[in-house]
Design a protein around this motif. Structure first.
Motif, PDB file in Angstrom:
ATOM      1  N   LEU A  78       0.805  -1.221   0.000  1.00 23.34           N
ATOM      2  CA  LEU A  78       0.000   0.000   0.000  1.00 23.34           C
ATOM      3  C   LEU A  78       0.838   1.272   0.000  1.00 23.34           C
ATOM      4  N   ARG A  79       0.396   2.213  -0.838  1.00 26.49           N
ATOM      5  CA  ARG A  79       0.975   3.558  -0.851  1.00 26.49           C
ATOM      6  C   ARG A  79      -0.015   4.581  -0.296  1.00 26.49           C
ATOM      7  N   THR A  80      -1.314   4.246  -0.332  1.00 25.92           N
ATOM      8  CA  THR A  80      -2.347   5.155   0.152  1.00 25.92           C
ATOM      9  C   THR A  80      -3.395   4.384   0.950  1.00 25.92           C
ATOM     10  N   ILE A  81      -3.737   4.905   2.130  1.00 23.56           N
ATOM     11  CA  ILE A  81      -4.836   4.361   2.937  1.00 23.56           C
ATOM     12  C   ILE A  81      -5.747   5.520   3.318  1.00 23.56           C
ATOM     13  N   ASP A  82      -7.050   5.366   3.054  1.00 19.21           N
ATOM     14  CA  ASP A  82      -8.038   6.372   3.434  1.00 19.21           C
ATOM     15  C   ASP A  82      -9.200   5.681   4.144  1.00 19.21           C
ATOM     16  N   LEU A  83      -9.283   5.894   5.449  1.00 17.49           N
ATOM     17  CA  LEU A  83     -10.349   5.323   6.273  1.00 17.49           C
ATOM     18  C   LEU A  83     -11.136   6.443   6.955  1.00 17.49           C
ATOM     19  N   SER A  84     -11.308   7.535   6.263  1.00 16.25           N
ATOM     20  CA  SER A  84     -12.007   8.691   6.827  1.00 16.25           C
ATOM     21  C   SER A  84     -13.490   8.403   7.035  1.00 16.25           C
ATOM     22  N   ASN A  85     -14.086   9.195   7.921  1.00 10.64           N
ATOM     23  CA  ASN A  85     -15.537   9.141   8.179  1.00 10.64           C
ATOM     24  C   ASN A  85     -15.993   7.778   8.675  1.00 10.64           C
TER      25      ASN A  85
END
Length: 281
Positions: A78-85
């Motif tokens: 992984l280069r990007t992780i987005d677990l927002s909201n």
């Protein structure tokens, strides 16, 4: 049927009046719920499989209460992780520090109260977004995030400028707006940022050292508790700052215009925007 038989049947029905009724949660409803849970797990697996190919894992607005343990299979991908909201309350120390290639981590709008020291093992992390959580402080090892360029901590519960931030030599943009910061200490002079956002805090004092920040061009101090006498005049006369935002404090902007160096800042702002316009052309 005899009268005694009718009476006995009536008594039996009266003893259990609701047993013959349809259950309040029918069997088909339970099956639907179980099927929904399985679909959720299936969707998560699909996201993991996609992330394995793309290097990007994004799972927002899903009501997650935990960091997905399935991601430990992708620590080297992984280069990007987005677990927002979501509703994540903590980050697993045994997993979070192992994403050796991670460049961007977004956990905005969760319920984080602390960050594990292991987070600071992410040597390639360039962007970290933690807006609208419940953080009161940063790990003492936070300065080890040596590649960090953009840090967003808006809407947390920080009461002071975290000292480790002064060790981040490549940090360009720092957003500390909407916290509970009351004063800016001498250590601020060591910050390497180009843009510093301190809007909507409770700041009433700022060290004169802020004018020593070698790269600071944009300083935002809107909606704080500053008296004009507490704003270091060296910001105007002896700093690299070309955009200063101070509206919504305890003084009128026209009073600021009377200070020595104000014209210099205005000229710098004009030249700055003219330069941007030339680049756009």
């Amino acid at each position: 049927m005899t009268s005694q038989g009718v009476s006995a049947r009536a008594e039996a029905q009266g003893a259990h009046p609701r047993r013959a009724r349809v259950p309040s949660f029918p069997l088909y409803s339970r099956l639907d719920l179980n099927r929904g849970a399985r679909m959720g797990n299936s969707a998560l697996r699909a996201h993991v499989e996609t992330a394995q190919k793309t290097g990007v894992f994004q799972l927002k607005d899903r009501g997650l209460t935990e960091f997905p343990s399935e991601l430990q299979k992708l620590t080297s991908n992984l280069r990007t992780i987005d677990l927002s909201n979501n509703k994540i309350e903590s980050l697993p120390p045994m997993i979070i520090g192992k994403f050796t290639l991670l460049k961007s981590l977004s956990l905005n709008n969760n319920k984080l109260t602390v960050l594990p020291d292991e987070l600071c093992n992410l040597k390639k992390l360039e962007t970290l977004s933690l807006n609208n959580n419940h953080l009161r402080e940063l790990p003492s090892t936070f300065g080890q995030l040596s590649a960090l360029k953009t840090l967003s901590l808006s809407g947390n519960q920080l009461r002071a400028l975290p000292p480790p931030l002064c060790s981040l030599r490549h940090l360009d943009v720092l957003d500390l707006s909407k916290n509970q910061i009351r004063s800016i200490p001498d250590a601020v002079g060591e910050l390497q940022v180009i843009e510093l956002n301190l809007n909507q805090n409770q700041i009433s004092q700022i060290s004169v050292k802020i004018s020593c920040c070698p790269r600071l061009k944009v300083l935002r101090l809107e909606e704080n508790c500053l008296e004009l006498s507490m704003l270091p005049q060296s910001i105007l006369s002896d700093s690299q700052i070309c955009l200063l935002a101070v509206e919504g404090n305890l003084f009128e902007i026209k009073k600021l215009r009377e200070l020595e160096g104000y014209d210099k800042v205005c000229i710098s702002i004009l030249l700055h925007f003219q330069s941007l316009q030339r680049k756009e052309r």
